[in-house]
Design an enzyme around this catalytic site. Structure first.
Site, PDB file in Angstrom:
ATOM      1  N   TYR A 134     -32.047  18.819   5.544  1.00  0.00           N
ATOM      2  CA  TYR A 134     -32.895  17.748   6.068  1.00  0.00           C
ATOM      3  C   TYR A 134     -34.197  18.268   6.681  1.00  0.00           C
ATOM      4  CZ  TYR A 134     -30.062  13.533   5.608  1.00  0.00           C
ATOM      5  OH  TYR A 134     -29.386  12.450   5.125  1.00  0.00           O
TER       6      TYR A 134
ATOM      7  N   ASP B 177     -14.928  18.975   2.921  1.00  0.00           N
ATOM      8  CA  ASP B 177     -14.225  18.045   2.022  1.00  0.00           C
ATOM      9  C   ASP B 177     -12.790  17.814   2.518  1.00  0.00           C
ATOM     10  OD1 ASP B 177     -14.537  20.747   1.288  1.00  0.00           O
ATOM     11  OD2 ASP B 177     -13.500  20.440  -0.588  1.00  0.00           O
TER      12      ASP B 177
ATOM     13  N   LYS C  94     -19.120  24.083   5.011  1.00  0.00           N
ATOM     14  CA  LYS C  94     -18.779  24.417   3.617  1.00  0.00           C
ATOM     15  C   LYS C  94     -18.978  25.916   3.426  1.00  0.00           C
ATOM     16  CE  LYS C  94     -18.072  22.507   0.120  1.00  0.00           C
ATOM     17  NZ  LYS C  94     -16.759  22.388  -0.588  1.00  0.00           N
TER      18      LYS C  94
ATOM     19  N   ASP D 217     -24.020  13.710   8.200  1.00  0.00           N
ATOM     20  CA  ASP D 217     -24.436  12.420   7.656  1.00  0.00           C
ATOM     21  C   ASP D 217     -23.230  11.716   7.028  1.00  0.00           C
ATOM     22  OD1 ASP D 217     -26.312  10.530   7.112  1.00  0.00           O
ATOM     23  OD2 ASP D 217     -27.061  11.477   5.283  1.00  0.00           O
TER      24      ASP D 217
END
Ligand code: NAD
Length: 419
Positions: free
Chosen positions: A148, A284, A218, A308
């Site tokens: 971002y 995830d 991640k 987000d």
């Protein structure tokens, strides 16, 4: 003196405090006065007139553009800089102007590096999950780095071509599958940025007596950015909060050195001693886990893009995407802007049906941030009572078995009554 100020690391709040506010575009003109009325009354009841808020309007968005020709006047930035704590309604994103997003401009200028989103369920609100009462999480989303940061180049431009040439020629990158038609983005993640975010999350957990902080990442795929975030997060816990935390990192190390039983015993001892457990989870898997065992998570610290997705899923789980509150905070300077998280809802503006709860719960967060917990609690209690009786605005009431839909103004008045 009516300004909030910092003394060392402490926020100092006068009893008569001035709070700059942006009314907001679209439905902003409806929700802002309703929220102010409720907050004023709660403060008055909680402190018997000893404390009060003086609301100081500052301009941004469409209203600012119409009155001054600017979307985000310098006077507005100056007010937030000076008064430290402010609140805003939703803003129209200018099309084709110099500013990509007013929200991003505010966050970047004031370096509001934490996007804080508490997520809890209110009895009576219809949720898509079976046990929404188990959801009680506080998301710390990093606000200034990651994808971002907005560093990207469109495919086919000389910049994208130049960037690819640099990757290929200077960095030896051979893995871009379709170089001629690729756009490129850069994902900066720093030690400084990650550590200040995780530090804030751990402090928040300590202050609010919350049991755990989970670093969501991640890092299995992006080892230096997302993986770095995880490593640096554990470092903060182990080096700066050694006495107050126990980390999964330490658990794994004990397990390797002394066996599973010892690691288990150390963990149990830490929990008994009231230490905060700092753990991590791949994003995830985390999204799955929050649906299957939401009670395992409390404070969440994560980078921007993960944050987000996580924020929206968790908000939806408590049926509250339209009532989710939020704040952007810099805990070092004290600057904080509390905000409605939804947009300007032009399709329902002016109809007296908009739900004021996102801005209202953000006002509750603001009162808590100021240390005015009693006033915050009064509002939350009133909301719990109203929702428990099936009283809400149309967006929520229509899903409640015996729901009564109230107009925005009438719902606000009902809450004032319940205070
Ligand atoms: P939106 O959030 O305004 O509306 C999405 C849908 O949710 C609409 O159907 C709307 O009626 C409904 N809704 C939103 N808030 C509601 C509330 N409080 N009560 C009841 N229903 C509600 O999103 P959008 O339509 O994509 O965006 C409209 C404008 O808002 C755009 O200019 C966008 O850039 C801007 N925006 C601003 C912010 C912000 O300032 N934080 C956030 C998102 C979008």
């Amino acid at each position: 003196m009516s300004k909030v100020y910092m003394q060392g690391e402490r926020l100092m709040v006068p009893d008569r405090v001035t709070i700059p506010f942006i009314e907001g575009d679209g439905v902003g003109a409806e929700i802002t006065p309703v929220c102010q009325k409720i907050v004023n009354r709660a403060v008055q009841i909680a402190y018997g007139g000893q404390r009060s808020i003086e609301w100081k309007e500052v301009l941004a968005g469409g209203k600012a553009f119409r009155q001054t020709g600017e979307w985000l006047p310098e006077a507005t930035m100056e007010a937030f800089r000076e008064y430290l704590v402010g609140i805003k309604g939703p803003l129209t994103t200018p099309v084709g102007g110099g500013i990509r997003s007013l929200n991003v401009a505010l966050r970047q200028t004031l370096d509001l590096y934490v996007c804080l989103r508490p997520v809890r369920w209110f009895k009576g609100v219809v949720s898509p999950v079976k046990e929404p009462q188990k959801v009680n999480m506080h998301i710390f989303r990093e606000n200034t780095e990651d994808i971002y940061a907005g560093i990207e180049w469109e495919q086919g431009t000389p910049e994208a071509e130049k960037f690819y040439a640099f990757l290929r020629d200077e960095m030896g990158v051979t893995k871009v599958r379709f170089p001629e038609t690729s756009s490129f983005g850069v994902k900066p993640v720093s030690i400084d940025g990650s550590k200040r975010l995780v530090r804030s999350a751990i402090r928040y957990a300590l202050q609010h007596g919350l049991p755990s902080v989970t670093l969501v990442h991640k890092g299995n795929i992006m080892k230096y950015t997302e993986g770095g975030f995880k490593r640096w997060g554990y470092e903060v816990a182990e080096q700066e909060f050694a006495r107050q935390t126990f980390t999964m990192n330490q658990y794994d190390q004990l397990k390797k050195d002394l066996g599973e039983e010892s690691a288990h015993a150390a963990m149990a001892e830490a929990v008994n001693a009231g230490k905060i457990i700092v753990k991590d989870c791949i994003c995830d898997a985390f999204l799955q886990n929050t649906l299957l065992m939401p009670e395992d998570y409390s404070v969440i610290a994560t980078l921007n893009l993960n944050g987000d997705y996580v924020s929206d899923q968790l908000a939806a789980m408590v049926g509250g995407i339209g009532i989710a509150p939020g704040a952007n905070i810099n805990y070092q300077t004290g600057h904080a802007i509390f905000e409605a998280t939804h947009g300007t809802a032009p399709n329902i503006a002016g109809k007296n049906i908009v739900n004021p709860c996102s801005l209202l719960l953000s006002s509750v967060m603001m009162l808590e941030y100021l240390g005015w917990q009693e006033a915050a609690d009064l509002i939350v209690n009133a909301l719990e009572t109203a929702f428990g009786k099936g009283e809400a605005t149309l967006d929520l009431a229509r899903f409640m078995p015996d729901g009564t839909a109230l107009g925005t103004v009438e719902f606000g008045d009902r809450l004032v009554e319940l205070l």
